[in-house]
Write a protein that holds these residues in place. Structure first.
Motif, mmCIF file in Angstrom:
data_model
loop_
_atom_site.group_PDB
_atom_site.id
_atom_site.type_symbol
_atom_site.label_atom_id
_atom_site.label_comp_id
_atom_site.label_asym_id
_atom_site.label_seq_id
_atom_site.Cartn_x
_atom_site.Cartn_y
_atom_site.Cartn_z
ATOM 1 N N SER A 1 38.993 -21.392 -1.049
ATOM 2 C CA SER A 1 37.336 -21.768 -0.990
ATOM 3 C C SER A 1 36.704 -22.461 -2.292
ATOM 4 C CB SER A 1 36.565 -20.338 -1.147
ATOM 5 O OG SER A 1 36.996 -19.776 0.187
ATOM 6 N N ALA B 1 33.413 -24.499 -2.847
ATOM 7 C CA ALA B 1 32.328 -23.380 -2.832
ATOM 8 C C ALA B 1 32.014 -22.922 -4.173
ATOM 9 C CB ALA B 1 32.973 -22.066 -1.882
ATOM 10 N N THR C 1 28.795 -18.234 -3.227
ATOM 11 C CA THR C 1 29.357 -18.173 -1.886
ATOM 12 C C THR C 1 30.687 -17.676 -1.490
ATOM 13 O OG1 THR C 1 28.139 -20.494 -1.697
ATOM 14 C CG2 THR C 1 29.839 -19.951 -0.091
ATOM 15 N N THR D 1 29.977 -13.996 -1.283
ATOM 16 C CA THR D 1 29.262 -13.318 -0.142
ATOM 17 C C THR D 1 29.990 -13.820 0.999
ATOM 18 O OG1 THR D 1 27.892 -15.444 -0.386
ATOM 19 C CG2 THR D 1 26.904 -13.158 -1.276
ATOM 20 N N LYS D 2 30.649 -14.856 1.065
ATOM 21 C CA LYS D 2 31.296 -15.402 2.395
ATOM 22 C C LYS D 2 32.666 -15.076 2.490
ATOM 23 C CE LYS D 2 27.444 -17.132 3.635
ATOM 24 N NZ LYS D 2 26.658 -16.830 4.870
ATOM 25 N N PRO E 1 33.421 -10.197 2.903
ATOM 26 C CA PRO E 1 33.963 -9.999 4.439
ATOM 27 C C PRO E 1 35.125 -9.597 4.558
ATOM 28 C CG PRO E 1 32.488 -11.922 4.127
ATOM 29 C CD PRO E 1 32.710 -11.387 2.765
#
Length: 216
Positions: free
Chosen positions: A120, A125, A129, A132-133, A137
């Motif tokens: 990422s 990113a 980000t 949270t992403k 998850p």
């Protein structure tokens, strides 16, 4: 009469546990994320912040709940206006559970594959980000299991809160079951607590397993 008392005490317990879980998650979740990302080699490494945060978490976790509850009576009176009842018990319950939440979240986030995080970062990113992403998850099944443990822990603590008039099933079991020698009330209270714990564990397992299957 007994049935109505048990229903009322069960509602009070569920009320205490749910609100305490929400408040403790609101406090502990960001602390856990911050503790994870400021650790050695992570995306926001900062030894100073990490040491201070870990120190606070360790100190608050060291207090036995019954002592912490007594120490926080003035705070409960300040916020709620009283030290007796289910609402007043939410204050010490939340503060006691917050460091537990922080540790759960920290451990879950640190288990996320560093390769995914590095991928990422290579795509440009930013830290927000990635958190949270990617981190949340990816760690969600473990987080659900952790939240399940939190709720179960709060059920036990809420029963202990009954020792100083916190309301709920613990208060009912102590005041009417133990102090008045009504064994049936004590047994019913314990059975309801067992059912609540088993129900929470079952729901937590179902959600976590579903997330794991969807992840695959």
């Amino acid at each position: 009469m007994v049935f109505n008392m048990l229903i009322q005490a069960t509602i009070e317990t569920i009320y205490m546990v749910l609100l305490s879980a929400v408040v403790s998650l609101g406090i502990g979740f960001p602390c856990g994320i911050l503790a994870a990302i400021t650790s050695d080699g992570h995306i926001f490494e900062n030894k100073g912040i990490n040491r201070i945060l870990n120190g606070i978490i360790n100190i608050t976790r060291s207090f036995p709940y019954i002592i912490l509850m007594i120490l926080l009576l003035p705070l409960s009176r300040l916020i709620i206006g009283t030290t007796i009842g289910s609402t007043a018990a939410i204050v010490p319950l939340s503060i006691s559970a917050a460091p537990f939440v922080a540790r759960i979240v920290e451990n879950c986030v640190l288990e996320v594959d560093r390769g995914v995080i590095e991928a990422s970062e290579s795509l440009g990113a930013n830290n927000f980000t990635i958190i949270t992403k990617v981190m949340i998850p990816e760690s969600l099944p473990s987080l659900i299991q952790g939240i399940t443990l939190l709720v179960i822990n709060l059920i036990g603590l809420s029963a202990m809160a009954g020792a100083i008039g916190g309301g709920g099933l613990g208060d009912l079991a102590i005041r009417f079951g133990y102090n008045r020698f009504k064994l049936d009330i004590m047994i019913y209270s314990v059975l309801i607590i067992i059912v609540l714990v088993q129900g929470v564990q079952l729901i937590g397992n179902l959600i976590s397993n579903r997330l794991k299957k969807n992840g695959r």
